[in-house]
Design a protein around this motif. Sequence first.
Motif, PDB file in Angstrom:
ATOM      1  N   ASP A 244       0.802  -1.223   0.000  1.00  0.00           N
ATOM      2  CA  ASP A 244       0.000   0.000   0.000  1.00  0.00           C
ATOM      3  C   ASP A 244       0.834   1.272   0.000  1.00  0.00           C
ATOM      4  OD1 ASP A 244      -2.872  -0.867   0.189  1.00  0.00           O
ATOM      5  OD2 ASP A 244      -2.057  -1.967   1.902  1.00  0.00           O
TER       6      ASP A 244
ATOM      7  N   PHE B  45      -8.056   2.985   7.486  1.00  0.00           N
ATOM      8  CA  PHE B  45      -7.884   1.812   6.634  1.00  0.00           C
ATOM      9  C   PHE B  45      -7.078   2.214   5.396  1.00  0.00           C
ATOM     10  CE2 PHE B  45      -9.296  -1.616   3.821  1.00  0.00           C
ATOM     11  CZ  PHE B  45      -9.212  -2.698   4.679  1.00  0.00           C
ATOM     12  N   PRO B  46      -6.123   1.405   4.876  1.00  0.00           N
ATOM     13  CA  PRO B  46      -5.872   0.005   5.231  1.00  0.00           C
ATOM     14  C   PRO B  46      -4.764  -0.211   6.258  1.00  0.00           C
ATOM     15  CG  PRO B  46      -4.681   0.530   3.251  1.00  0.00           C
ATOM     16  CD  PRO B  46      -5.381   1.801   3.664  1.00  0.00           C
TER      17      PRO B  46
ATOM     18  N   GLN C  75     -12.371  -6.947  -4.433  1.00  0.00           N
ATOM     19  CA  GLN C  75     -12.645  -5.947  -3.401  1.00  0.00           C
ATOM     20  C   GLN C  75     -14.158  -5.865  -3.176  1.00  0.00           C
ATOM     21  OE1 GLN C  75     -10.285  -3.859  -1.951  1.00  0.00           O
ATOM     22  NE2 GLN C  75      -8.474  -4.183  -3.232  1.00  0.00           N
TER      23      GLN C  75
ATOM     24  N   SER D 129      -2.814  -3.753  -3.628  1.00  0.00           N
ATOM     25  CA  SER D 129      -3.037  -2.708  -2.636  1.00  0.00           C
ATOM     26  C   SER D 129      -4.534  -2.496  -2.456  1.00  0.00           C
ATOM     27  CB  SER D 129      -2.370  -1.406  -3.080  1.00  0.00           C
ATOM     28  OG  SER D 129      -2.977  -0.916  -4.276  1.00  0.00           O
ATOM     29  N   TYR D 130      -4.882  -1.787  -1.369  1.00  0.00           N
ATOM     30  CA  TYR D 130      -6.294  -1.516  -1.103  1.00  0.00           C
ATOM     31  C   TYR D 130      -6.915  -0.705  -2.237  1.00  0.00           C
ATOM     32  CZ  TYR D 130     -10.409   0.656   1.000  1.00  0.00           C
ATOM     33  OH  TYR D 130     -11.676   1.097   1.240  1.00  0.00           O
ATOM     34  N   SER D 131      -6.152   0.205  -2.815  1.00  0.00           N
ATOM     35  CA  SER D 131      -6.668   1.025  -3.910  1.00  0.00           C
ATOM     36  C   SER D 131      -6.783   0.250  -5.209  1.00  0.00           C
ATOM     37  CB  SER D 131      -5.754   2.235  -4.126  1.00  0.00           C
ATOM     38  OG  SER D 131      -4.464   1.817  -4.566  1.00  0.00           O
TER      39      SER D 131
END
Length: 742
Positions: A324, A385-386, A642, A704-706
């Motif tokens: 991330d 988050f994250p 996701q 990654s979260y994105s």
Amino acid sequence: MAALKYYALVVCIGLANYCLAQATIKGIVTDNRKHPLADASVYVKGTANVATTDSAGQFVFTVKEKGVQLIIASYIGFKETEKRIDINDTLVEINFVLQPEERALDPVVVSAGSFEASDKAKGASLTPMDAMTVAGNGGDIANSLRSLPGTQQIGDKEGLFVRGGTSEEAKQFVDGTLLKSPNYGSVPGIMQPARLNPFLFKGILFNTGGYSALYGQALSSALILETIDLPDKSSATLHIFPMSVGAGFQELGRNKKSSYGINANYGSYALYNEVVKQQPDFFHSPEYIETDANFRIKTSKTGILKFYTNYGYNRTGLRNANVDSSDLLSAFETRGRNLYANLSYRELLSNGWKIDAGLAYNYNKQDITNKLEDGDHHQLFIPGFPYSNQNNTLRTLSNFAQARMVFTKTLPHNQALRVGAEHFYGRDEYSSNDSLTTLKDNLTAVFAETDVYIASNIAAKIGVRAENSGLLNKMNWAPRISFAYRFTDGGQVNVAYGIFYQKPELPYLVQNRTLTYAQASHYIINYQKKANNRLLRVEAYYKKYKDLVTTQPVTANDGSGYAKGIELFFRDKRTFKDFDYWVTYTYLDTKRKFLNYPYALQPNFATPHTASLAVKRFFQDINLSANLSYTLATGRPYYNIQNDVAGKPVVLNEGTTNLYNQMNLSFAYLFNLFKKWKHKDFSGIGFGINNVFGTKQVFGYNYSYSGLNKMPITQPAPRSYYIGLFMSFGIDRRDDFINEKL
């Protein structure tokens, strides 16, 4: 990893024969009506000397051995015959008259496996040496079986992935009891070694589906391991490798009715990782401590009591770049302790009955710590988050026990009836940060199975298994049935059907205690034939899954799926002199909806096409063992899944990894270091290299979260190496190194 010590044992134990003079052995093999038998095998036990009879039943070969030797003749459909001869002259004549078997449908036993209307009909029964001399296996029995059809080439996690199933769906059994923790604790992206010494076992039976009613709680496959009874003689071992050192002994009682043994090993990759640079930053290189002990007692002429215990400790700590943020690091550390014990008893009773009983216990504790760190390795706590959930601790503490008893009744015409029961007790503690959950379960199973010979060339195995779990509060019934038909030319067709159940894994039961069993139905048909030191096996199958565990949007049994395919196995020990090789091909079509998959997808551990080649050669004149393995597989799928604004999982990105392409080589030079010692040693120097060409293997991606960044999951280093010394005192393992009945 640490299990390389066992691979060292395989490739390094001494095998020397310095007799220069040769003798010629010739003769004729006939049946009881004096008809010659063509293509019968004749060999000297414990050597590579083998001959095949011609159309007149005649054979001839030369040997270097002198003195009393055991000569064996075998032929499909006839009883194996042995004769002892004293080889003192340059020419020895010996004739064999083989008697037919009482029934035509006798198990077809080969080095790669035995096939009949049973577990063995649908699996491959291997000697430990068969499995362990596959180059690149790392001393792990399960890993070595990846050279057989039906398995997937997974380089980032231990265990077997069979026919669209996860590694948790492939269970291992030792003398009938479940081996709860076969490998050391998992480390992300790195396979962990096996806990048990492969030479504990006299046989390895790998079932890729349709196994018998005597075994349960395995959704996809069963690896059935049978321990040796008594060693041939007392012995001691010592190995010294840069990654591992260890010693042990086996002591056979003077009356040859009991034995005991102890082994101790220490493994550390600190030195190795300094020489061969690794992609993760190991702040604590993989470290393993292992001890085991055993004793065996013959309680009567037909009974034996066996005990084995194993203790293991492991610790690994590593850092990787944080997916991330390019400025941060993700640190992972695991420490574990494991205690395993197995007690088994076997005895013949009156009136054709036999009892097999077993007790097993497993204590396992694993502590895992994840940290978010800056570039100076200081732990960071970032809200939001994250990052907020990247500092956590997880502890699992498991106590598992099993009691099992099976009664077998021998019936006329080699038929049999088996009935039995077993009880599993489990107490698991699952601690995540400050949250602690304790789960207890008592699972009881009863089963019955019978072998029926419908005709001289038709056999059947019919069984049923019933299980009841106190935790799930539900009972299941699982029928199993298989048939075999043998042709007059020795070929055999097997057909099998069965239903298999498995409890959800601990993390999912922690989230939802109302989960039920996952279920798989197996449909299998295969053809196999052995002739002229060659084996051909072709198999087709279909599996249907239901009630698989899904984790999104909530944990439930909402999953399903299927797996179907065709597999080919061909082994040849005749075409090329002194060579033993096999080739495999696996076609797999599978999809499943499980875990966080929003719909049925090809699992990220499955690939449609896999082919492998294993080649073995022992150069007797120079005492050199050489092994090669090569695997080629199409890429595996990967997904970025996701949750959307409604909390439902969606696939944001997907693709396929590059072609998997890996060659492994291993060699062993074998010799006697102390020729004048009373207890002769059999020593060797082993060396090898895995992934010879340095191919970059990509097993998937972390997102990654994105979703904008992804990091490939690769091997820690392009290649891995080993070199070291192994010594064995007091026992000659030639029978292990030279495949039986070559």
